[in-house]
Structures are given as C-alpha cells and as structure tokens.
Design an enzyme around this catalytic site. Structure first.
Site, PDB file in Angstrom:
ATOM      1  N   GLU A   9      37.824  69.549   5.865  1.00 29.34           N
ATOM      2  CA  GLU A   9      38.923  70.324   5.291  1.00 29.34           C
ATOM      3  C   GLU A   9      38.632  70.605   3.820  1.00 29.34           C
ATOM      4  O   GLU A   9      38.287  69.704   3.059  1.00 29.34           O
ATOM      5  CB  GLU A   9      40.235  69.550   5.438  1.00 29.34           C
ATOM      6  CG  GLU A   9      41.412  70.067   4.623  1.00 29.34           C
ATOM      7  CD  GLU A   9      41.751  71.530   4.922  1.00 29.34           C
ATOM      8  OE1 GLU A   9      42.061  72.261   3.963  1.00 29.34           O
ATOM      9  OE2 GLU A   9      41.705  71.931   6.102  1.00 29.34           O
ATOM     10  N   ARG A  13      56.692  73.163   9.275  1.00 27.30           N
ATOM     11  CA  ARG A  13      55.251  73.141   9.551  1.00 27.30           C
ATOM     12  C   ARG A  13      54.607  71.837   9.083  1.00 27.30           C
ATOM     13  O   ARG A  13      53.749  71.268   9.764  1.00 27.30           O
ATOM     14  CB  ARG A  13      54.604  74.339   8.861  1.00 27.30           C
ATOM     15  CG  ARG A  13      53.232  74.705   9.372  1.00 27.30           C
ATOM     16  CD  ARG A  13      52.718  75.965   8.684  1.00 27.30           C
ATOM     17  NE  ARG A  13      51.475  76.404   9.288  1.00 27.30           N
ATOM     18  CZ  ARG A  13      51.387  77.338  10.226  1.00 27.30           C
ATOM     19  NH1 ARG A  13      52.479  77.941  10.656  1.00 27.30           N
ATOM     20  NH2 ARG A  13      50.217  77.668  10.738  1.00 27.30           N
ATOM     21  N   TYR A  36      66.116  80.131  11.814  1.00 24.36           N
ATOM     22  CA  TYR A  36      66.347  79.060  12.780  1.00 24.36           C
ATOM     23  C   TYR A  36      66.357  77.725  12.026  1.00 24.36           C
ATOM     24  O   TYR A  36      65.848  77.610  10.908  1.00 24.36           O
ATOM     25  CB  TYR A  36      65.269  79.049  13.878  1.00 24.36           C
ATOM     26  CG  TYR A  36      63.844  79.051  13.375  1.00 24.36           C
ATOM     27  CD1 TYR A  36      63.159  77.865  13.109  1.00 24.36           C
ATOM     28  CD2 TYR A  36      63.169  80.256  13.158  1.00 24.36           C
ATOM     29  CE1 TYR A  36      61.860  77.877  12.648  1.00 24.36           C
ATOM     30  CE2 TYR A  36      61.864  80.283  12.701  1.00 24.36           C
ATOM     31  CZ  TYR A  36      61.208  79.080  12.442  1.00 24.36           C
ATOM     32  OH  TYR A  36      59.923  79.097  11.978  1.00 24.36           O
ATOM     33  N   ASP A  90      43.127  81.156  14.147  1.00 28.10           N
ATOM     34  CA  ASP A  90      43.063  82.392  13.364  1.00 28.10           C
ATOM     35  C   ASP A  90      41.635  82.852  13.081  1.00 28.10           C
ATOM     36  O   ASP A  90      41.401  84.033  12.816  1.00 28.10           O
ATOM     37  CB  ASP A  90      43.804  82.220  12.034  1.00 28.10           C
ATOM     38  CG  ASP A  90      45.320  82.300  12.194  1.00 28.10           C
ATOM     39  OD1 ASP A  90      45.775  82.613  13.303  1.00 28.10           O
ATOM     40  OD2 ASP A  90      46.026  82.043  11.207  1.00 28.10           O
TER      41      ASP A  90
END
Length: 403
Positions: free
Chosen positions: A34, A108, A214, A291
């Site tokens: 990462e 998230r 939401y 992605d």
C-alpha cells in the site's frame, strides 16, 4: 508448472484486502503493498448490495460488518422538486429472503477496518508505492518508488483507476473524464430535524444531477452524495469544498436537500472518471482487480461491490488451479470481465437516465416507474435483479444462472 505459493497485491483498498483475506483462507501466502503511510479509507459512505454481502458471509465477516452498518428500509426514488415518491422497492425484510443477504449502508472506513482486522498486519507493507511490474515464466517482480523490489509467484494490481500495474501491462492510457462530479458529506443524525431523513436509501432524480442519501454507522450519521454534470476535473478524493457550493448547484430542488447541505460541517468534491471496458486484464502472472480493471460511475453503487466480488473469484480460481498461475488468472478474468463490463456500461446509462435535462423525458421515465410498480410491485425500480442475484460464492453453474 510450479504451485502458486506467494501472491503480491498492489493496493490496500477494499478489493485488495478482500482478495487478501480470501486468498489467506485458502492457504496462500499474501503480501499487500500500500502506497499510503497508514492503512485507511477516506471518510465517506458506501453501499453493499446482496451480491457483495454474500462474499462477506462466505468470508465469515458479515456479523462484524452488520454491527457497524445500517440496513435501510427501502430504495426510494423521489422527484427532485416536489419530493413525491416516484417509486419504492422494499429491501429490509425482503432481500434476505430473496437473495440470502441484505442491503447495507456503511461508513467506508468502518468496512475497511473490518477487513483490516481479518488480516495480520505483518502481511501489509505501508509506504510502498509501486511504480511497475516485470515478469518471467516463473514469477513477477514489483519495483517501488524508493528503489526497492519484491517478488512473488503472481501479482494482483488492485491499485485503482490510475494503476501502475495496468500501465506496466498495457501502457499509459488516461482515463475518461465523464463530465460528472460529486460532492460528499456526512451529517450527525442528532444535528438534523427529527424525521427529516427517512431510514431509506433515497435517490432524488433531477436535471443534471442525482442526490443520494442514506444512514451509516448504525444510524448515527447520514451520508449524502450529490452527483452533478459540469466541467471540473480534479480527481482527488481529498479536495475540500463547501456545502454552499453543492447547495448552489442544487438550488431549486426540494428544501429537504438544502437543509441537509446546511447541516454539513465538512464537504468533499471530486471529478468522476471511468474507462471503456478493457479487452483484457491479464498477462501471464499478472492481473488486475477492482478499479484498476473496471472503474465505473457510482449510479448503481457497484464499484466496491464488484471489487469485493473480484477478490473472492480470484481466490477461488487460484485455489482450483494452484499449479498453473496463468490458467488461474485467465479463468478469473473469463469469469469476471463480461459481468463487470456490462455493469460499467449500465452505470453510464443509468447516469444519463437519472440526470436527464428534458422535462418530457423525466416525465416519461417517472410515469414508466409508476406503472411498473403497479404491474410488478416487487421488482426493483431499475430492474437490476441480475446484479443483486449473482452469487460468486455459489458453484460456478449456479452463479452463471443467477447472472
């Protein structure tokens, strides 16, 4: 052929971590590289539909996730100006029976934390920005910005829309600016007038834009996303904006939205990019995920869901072809590419339908939704049962039937 033992995953996002968990559960050695100095996610909402939830169930993470998420009552489409309900699909109490999994909204970062906790941190390398990958018949080697290298039997590029792994495979190719931008914000529920926001996943459809909101974090926060068509091209998720800018773009829409904007302390803005479906993801011992392979517009809320599906199928195929890495990766691509390509294109079309500037087309669309609910009341407004019903955790034959 030699047995696949070590796997390098470039990118510690939701798809990369899901793949790492699924692979470790099948006995593979996995290292996640990462580029950030710490593992985390931007503070924004995310939706996980039943197709993605079944992956969390299969990985044994559903209870941990549901403890930090919120299950909305319905999917509701509202008129941008009057606020009238155009169509509503019952989800809570129905989807679990229909799809063997529910539909949830979450922060998230909370989902990311659930995934992190399922991995030993010694399999994650931080501050490791991949700049390229090379391969031989026996393995692949990553190079990093600090000059170091790392080798593995196979490499998975889960490093986003501007993937360095993808560029190494197929050359530089700039993603397409879609003409759409989004603002995002989070509002504490107790900062809103009681009853302002119903416990639904609500989409307001109007000229040039779609507004979605939401609940997340067990109902403690309301997440809102304002999609708008304009020419502003900054891609970063970390560009701070002002709620007044979003409110100005949505001036004339229902007062509920102005109220929601006005209670937002921090607001972010970024441009939406995507690509046409790629003709291939895989080359030898290297493939793409999420992605990096299939960036898509958010109008079907499937970007993260498809990355999660990718991770599970990848692990499944590698487990079936342990002694043939290229065959495993090709089988993964063959299983995934038709579905994700279809969803990419469907999401583009959904954006056009949602954001129509023609009053006649909006009237025709909404009338069609109302008539459909009278004739087929249980069917989703958008007719996307083919997305939600697909089960990558089932036997391959069953999954293909569901698709």
């Amino acid at each position: 052929m030699t047995e696949v033992r070590t796997i390098a995953i470039v990118g510690g996002g939701l798809g990369g971590l899901t793949a790492a968990i699924a692979l470790r559960q099948r006995g593979f050695g996995v290292t996640v590289y990462e580029q950030a100095d710490q593992l985390g996610e931007i503070g924004a909402g995310i939706q996980l539909s039943p197709n993605a939830m079944r992956v969390l169930i299969a990985l044994g993470l559903d209870q941990a996730f549901e403890a930090i998420a919120f299950e909305p009552n319905r999917h509701v489409v509202r008129n941008w100006k009057s606020g009238a309900v155009v169509s509503a699909t019952q989800m809570k109490g129905v989807f679990r029976a229909q799809y063997r999994a529910g539909y949830f909204g979450a922060h998230r970062a909370d989902l990311h934390a659930v995934l992190q906790q399922a991995l030993p941190m010694d399999c994650v390398r931080l501050a490791a920005r991949c700049t390229g990958v090379t391969q031989t018949a026996d393995g692949a080697t990553l190079t990093f910005a600090n000059g170091s290298t790392a080798s593995a039997d196979i490499v998975i590029g889960a490093d986003g829309i501007r993937s360095a792994v993808r560029e190494s495979l197929y050359g530089a190719d700039a993603p397409r600016f879609t003409g759409h931008i989004v603002w995002r914000g989070l509002v504490p529920t107790d900062a809103l007038p009681k009853g302002l926001i119903e416990p639904d996943m609500t989409a307001w459809l109007g000229p040039n834009g779609t507004m979605v909101h939401y609940y997340v974090r067990r109902g403690a926060l309301v997440n809102w996303i304002a999609h708008f068509e304009t020419d502003w091209r900054e891609e970063s998720w970390s560009v701070e904006s002002d709620w007044r800018e979003a409110a100005e773009a949505f001036a004339g829409w229902h007062p509920t939205l102005a109220e929601l904007f006005s209670r937002t302390e921090r607001c972010y803005k970024w441009a939406l990019y995507d690509r046409d479906p790629l003709p291939r993801w895989t080359s030898g011992r290297v493939t793409l995920l999420g992605d990096a392979a299939h960036p898509m517009l958010p109008y079907l809320a499937q970007g993260a869901a498809q990355s999660v599906e990718d991770g599970y199928v990848l692990a499944d195929m590698l487990a079936q072809h342990r002694d043939d890495a290229p065959a495993a990766l090709q089988a993964y691509e063959t299983a995934r590419r038709p579905r994700t390509s279809r969803i990419q294109l469907h999401a583009r079309e959904r954006g056009k339908i949602n954001n129509s500037t023609s009053a006649f087309q909006r009237f025709k669309r909404d009338l069609g939704y109302r008539i459909k609910k009278l004739i087929r009341p249980k069917e989703h407004t958008y007719s996307i049962e083919w997305i939600y019903g697909h089960d990558v955790t089932a036997a391959r034959g069953e999954a293909s039937k569901a698709a």
